[in-house]
Structures are given as C-alpha cells and as structure tokens.
Design an enzyme around this catalytic site. Structure first.
Site, PDB file in Angstrom:
ATOM      1  N   GLY A 108       0.817  -1.219   0.000  1.00 27.09           N
ATOM      2  CA  GLY A 108       0.000   0.000   0.000  1.00 27.09           C
ATOM      3  C   GLY A 108       0.851   1.269   0.000  1.00 27.09           C
ATOM      4  O   GLY A 108       0.385   2.327  -0.440  1.00 27.09           O
ATOM      5  N   GLU A 135       1.669   1.843  -3.517  1.00 29.94           N
ATOM      6  CA  GLU A 135       0.415   2.229  -4.177  1.00 29.94           C
ATOM      7  C   GLU A 135       0.018   3.666  -3.825  1.00 29.94           C
ATOM      8  O   GLU A 135      -0.478   4.401  -4.686  1.00 29.94           O
ATOM      9  CB  GLU A 135      -0.686   1.239  -3.775  1.00 29.94           C
ATOM     10  CG  GLU A 135      -0.386  -0.158  -4.331  1.00 29.94           C
ATOM     11  CD  GLU A 135      -1.271  -1.244  -3.749  1.00 29.94           C
ATOM     12  OE1 GLU A 135      -1.366  -1.354  -2.515  1.00 29.94           O
ATOM     13  OE2 GLU A 135      -1.877  -1.983  -4.541  1.00 29.94           O
TER      14      GLU A 135
HETATM   15  N1  CO8 Z   1       2.253  -3.493   8.866  1.00 29.96           N
HETATM   16  C1  CO8 Z   1       2.381  -3.434  10.218  1.00 29.96           C
HETATM   17  N2  CO8 Z   1       3.573  -3.300  10.826  1.00 29.96           N
HETATM   18  C2  CO8 Z   1       4.675  -3.206  10.050  1.00 29.96           C
HETATM   19  C3  CO8 Z   1       4.602  -3.263   8.643  1.00 29.96           C
HETATM   20  C4  CO8 Z   1       3.318  -3.404   8.052  1.00 29.96           C
HETATM   21  N3  CO8 Z   1       3.135  -3.411   6.715  1.00 29.96           N
HETATM   22  N4  CO8 Z   1       5.859  -3.157   8.140  1.00 29.96           N
HETATM   23  C5  CO8 Z   1       6.678  -3.043   9.209  1.00 29.96           C
HETATM   24  N5  CO8 Z   1       5.964  -3.071  10.350  1.00 29.96           N
HETATM   25  C6  CO8 Z   1       6.467  -2.987  11.728  1.00 29.96           C
HETATM   26  C7  CO8 Z   1       7.149  -4.268  12.138  1.00 29.96           C
HETATM   27  O1  CO8 Z   1       6.192  -5.221  12.544  1.00 29.96           O
HETATM   28  C8  CO8 Z   1       8.036  -3.774  13.262  1.00 29.96           C
HETATM   29  O2  CO8 Z   1       7.246  -3.594  14.397  1.00 29.96           O
HETATM   30  P1  CO8 Z   1       7.691  -4.271  15.819  1.00 29.96           P
HETATM   31  O3  CO8 Z   1       8.985  -3.583  16.141  1.00 29.96           O
HETATM   32  O4  CO8 Z   1       6.571  -3.907  16.728  1.00 29.96           O
HETATM   33  O5  CO8 Z   1       7.846  -5.725  15.554  1.00 29.96           O
HETATM   34  C9  CO8 Z   1       8.461  -2.387  12.776  1.00 29.96           C
HETATM   35  O6  CO8 Z   1       7.497  -2.001  11.812  1.00 29.96           O
HETATM   36  C10 CO8 Z   1       9.821  -2.393  12.119  1.00 29.96           C
HETATM   37  O7  CO8 Z   1       9.818  -3.354  11.099  1.00 29.96           O
HETATM   38  P2  CO8 Z   1      10.924  -4.501  10.965  1.00 29.96           P
HETATM   39  O8  CO8 Z   1      11.477  -4.856  12.296  1.00 29.96           O
HETATM   40  O9  CO8 Z   1      10.326  -5.607  10.156  1.00 29.96           O
HETATM   41  O10 CO8 Z   1      12.041  -3.711  10.134  1.00 29.96           O
HETATM   42  P3  CO8 Z   1      13.124  -4.336   9.161  1.00 29.96           P
HETATM   43  O11 CO8 Z   1      14.052  -3.231   8.831  1.00 29.96           O
HETATM   44  O12 CO8 Z   1      13.687  -5.592   9.704  1.00 29.96           O
HETATM   45  O13 CO8 Z   1      12.289  -4.743   7.821  1.00 29.96           O
HETATM   46  C11 CO8 Z   1      10.670  -4.393   6.059  1.00 29.96           C
HETATM   47  C12 CO8 Z   1      11.667  -3.741   7.058  1.00 29.96           C
HETATM   48  C13 CO8 Z   1      11.425  -5.203   5.015  1.00 29.96           C
HETATM   49  C14 CO8 Z   1       9.925  -3.257   5.395  1.00 29.96           C
HETATM   50  C15 CO8 Z   1       9.695  -5.305   6.828  1.00 29.96           C
HETATM   51  O14 CO8 Z   1       9.157  -4.580   7.927  1.00 29.96           O
HETATM   52  C16 CO8 Z   1       8.532  -5.808   6.007  1.00 29.96           C
HETATM   53  O15 CO8 Z   1       8.697  -6.724   5.227  1.00 29.96           O
HETATM   54  N6  CO8 Z   1       7.330  -5.221   6.207  1.00 29.96           N
HETATM   55  C17 CO8 Z   1       6.124  -5.671   5.552  1.00 29.96           C
HETATM   56  C18 CO8 Z   1       6.088  -5.259   4.097  1.00 29.96           C
HETATM   57  C19 CO8 Z   1       4.826  -5.768   3.436  1.00 29.96           C
HETATM   58  O16 CO8 Z   1       4.586  -6.947   3.339  1.00 29.96           O
HETATM   59  N7  CO8 Z   1       3.986  -4.840   2.956  1.00 29.96           N
HETATM   60  C20 CO8 Z   1       2.726  -5.163   2.305  1.00 29.96           C
HETATM   61  C21 CO8 Z   1       1.603  -5.142   3.300  1.00 29.96           C
HETATM   62  S1  CO8 Z   1       0.059  -5.659   2.606  1.00 29.96           S
HETATM   63  C22 CO8 Z   1      -0.479  -4.303   1.744  1.00 29.96           C
HETATM   64  O17 CO8 Z   1       0.160  -3.299   1.730  1.00 29.96           O
HETATM   65  C23 CO8 Z   1      -1.797  -4.419   1.039  1.00 29.96           C
HETATM   66  C24 CO8 Z   1      -2.235  -3.056   0.545  1.00 29.96           C
HETATM   67  C25 CO8 Z   1      -3.559  -3.158  -0.132  1.00 29.96           C
HETATM   68  C26 CO8 Z   1      -4.720  -2.794   0.758  1.00 29.96           C
HETATM   69  C27 CO8 Z   1      -5.947  -2.906  -0.095  1.00 29.96           C
HETATM   70  C28 CO8 Z   1      -7.229  -2.476   0.553  1.00 29.96           C
HETATM   71  C29 CO8 Z   1      -8.369  -2.576  -0.427  1.00 29.96           C
END
Ligand code: CO8
Length: 258
Positions: free
Chosen positions: A109, A112
């Site tokens: 997102g 997007e």
């Molecule tokens: N949602 C919630 N929390 C998140 C997200 C996320 N997308 N991304 C990161 N965070 C949080 C982590 O959980 C973490 O929190 P905590 O410390 O409490 O565990 C904090 O942010 C820091 O993240 P990381 O420790 O994972 O940081 P890294 O540097 O190790 O990694 C990354 C960074 C690679 C970005 C990794 O966080 C990651 O892969 N994040 C998820 C990316 C992802 O999959 N995004 C797609 C999500 S789905 C989506 O976007 C669908 C959109 C369409 C909606 C449509 C509606 C109609």
C-alpha cells in the site's frame, strides 16, 4: 482536526504532509489513511496551498497496509467494510498536484499510495515493491493496475509474482519515478519542484493534472480531443493572456488564477 499519524505544514504555498507512524514504518491503517485523506481535502480547500508533497521517514515512506490491523479480518469485514476505499477515493479527488517524496521502503500500500500521487521523486535509498503475495494476498490499491501502466507488464508481473523489491535506479529506468536524488537532497528537490509548480497558474496546473490522468482512462483519439479542447479553453483565461504577454515583454508572468 488534530492529527496523530501525520504532520501537516504549510509554507510558501506548499503543503508538506509527513506520514508519522515511526514504530510501524508508516504502515497504513484506518486512522492514518483517514487523516491523510482529510488533510488532503483540507489542502484542496485551502487557497494558500498550491502544491502538496507527501513524504515519510528516511527509512520508510510506508511499508504497506498495516498487517497487524488486517490479520484478523474476514472476507466480510474487508468486503462489507470496503477497506480503504472511501479514503483512497477521497485522495484521488484532490485536483491540486501531489508529489510523493520517497525515501526507504515504499511497499504494498505504500508503493500504491506513492503511485496515487502525481509523480514520485525518490532518494537513492528508495525501495519499491508489491510483496503482498508473501502474505497470501494481492495488491489492492493499484499495484496490479497503476504499476503495470507505469512500468509495463513484464516488470509488474515480476514485482507482483516474486514480491521482489526494486531499487531507485531501476525504478527511474522503468518509469516509476521521475527523479532520483541523493537521500540528503530529497526534500530540497521535492520542495523545489513543488515551489516551481506553485508559481504557475493554478487553473493551468489543474488542467494539466486532469489531462494527463485522462490518458489512463480513455482512447488516444478521445484523449487527444480532450487535450485539444482544454488547450482551446485556456484561451478564455486571463492567465493565458498574461503568460503570452509576459513572454513577449521578456518579463516574469504574474498569474492570478483567472
Ligand atoms: N504493517 C504493520 N507493521 C509493520 C509493517 C506493516 N506493513 N511493516 C513493518 N511493520 C512494523 C514491524 O512489525 C516492526 O514492528 P515491531 O517492532 O513492533 O515488531 C516495525 O514495523 C519495524 O519493522 P521490521 O522490524 O520488520 O524492520 P526491518 O528493517 O527488519 O524490515 C521491512 C523492514 C522489510 C519493510 C519489513 O518490515 C517488512 O517486510 N514489512 C512488511 C512489508 C509488506 O509486506 N507490505 C505489504 C503489506 S500488505 C499491503 O500493503 C496491502 C495493501 C492493499 C490494501 C488494499 C485495501 C483494499
């Protein structure tokens, strides 16, 4: 409305909106997207604002929709609740130009949202991706549609099917972003571009946005006709007279949005 997940600043006719959920890498939840949509509507209605910049942090523009928020939802929740639809439609109704200034992750997102803006300026640290496939879902806010129009089928399929990230250099080469600059220069570059746009006639600026966006919605013949007609229409504006007079008098135009 007091915002908790974004920061809005207006200076010299440019609104800067900073996504601000640092602990979640600016993941988009109902609150953030609602506040963003509200702030953008406010910018649309605020005569002082002539261009808008949306940015995140150095590490993340936005790492996607909030997975924690979505994880427990059912089909009925997201379908009947129409997750994120009203907010994204409100964002798309903004007629003033919006620049995305992207540093770090712009995923799911987040990518997007950047693509909903009118163009993207990226820092050399930016990483774009549609990794939804790794979560057992697909993009839902334009990752299979806007991305395909921006970078073509081959790369859009690659991004959506493998979930791989695209760095800034590849994003520029592929047409996803308009400029890449060193991380330290990102905001200077984005605000500079916004400032330049803010100096133009707002009427002409809004016509440009409408006309370019029309190219995504229509045939070439109809799009060209639309373009020609809005070109003709601008001759009814005072700003056309001023712009052309200023050129001939070798001076800077003083546009009045009329
Ligand atoms: N949602 C919630 N929390 C998140 C997200 C996320 N997308 N991304 C990161 N965070 C949080 C982590 O959980 C973490 O929190 P905590 O410390 O409490 O565990 C904090 O942010 C820091 O993240 P990381 O420790 O994972 O940081 P890294 O540097 O190790 O990694 C990354 C960074 C690679 C970005 C990794 O966080 C990651 O892969 N994040 C998820 C990316 C992802 O999959 N995004 C797609 C999500 S789905 C989506 O976007 C669908 C959109 C369409 C909606 C449509 C509606 C109609």
């Amino acid at each position: 409305m007091a915002y908790e997940t974004i920061i809005v600043e207006v200076e010299d006719h440019v609104a800067l909106i900073t996504l601000n959920r640092p602990n979640a890498l600016n993941a988009l939840n109902d609150q953030l997207l609602g506040e963003l949509a509200d702030a953008l509507t406010g910018c649309q209605n605020n005569e002082k604002v002539r261009c808008i910049v949306i940015t995140g942090s150095e590490k993340a523009f936005a790492a996607g929709a909030d997975i924690k928020m979505m994880s427990e939802k059912s089909f009925v929740d997201v379908f009947a609740g129409d997750l994120f639809t009203p907010e994204s439609e409100q964002i798309l109704r903004v007629r003033k130009p919006i620049i995305a200034a992207v540093s770090g992750y712009a995923l799911g997102g987040g990518c997007e949202l950047a693509m909903m803006c009118d163009f993207i300026i990226a820092s050399d640290t930016a990483k774009f991706g549609q990794p939804e496939i790794n979560l057992g879902v697909v993009a839902g806010l334009g990752g299979t549609q806007r991305l395909t129009r921006a970078i073509g089928k081959a790369k859009a399929m690659d991004m959506n099917l493998t979930g791989r990230f695209m760095d800034a250099e590849e994003a520029e080469r592929s047409g996803l972003v308009s400029r890449v600059v060193p991380a330290k220069k990102l905001m200077e570059e984005a605000m500079g571009a916004a400032q330049k746009i803010a100096e133009k006639s707002m009427i002409t600026v809004m016509v440009v946005k409408e006309a370019v966006n029309r190219s995504f919605e229509t045939t070439l013949r109809e799009g060209l006709l639309f373009e020609r007609r809005v070109f003709h229409s601008l001759f009814a504006s005072e700003d056309q007279k001023e712009g052309m007079a200023a050129f001939m008098e070798k001076r800077t135009p003083q546009f009045r949005d009329r």
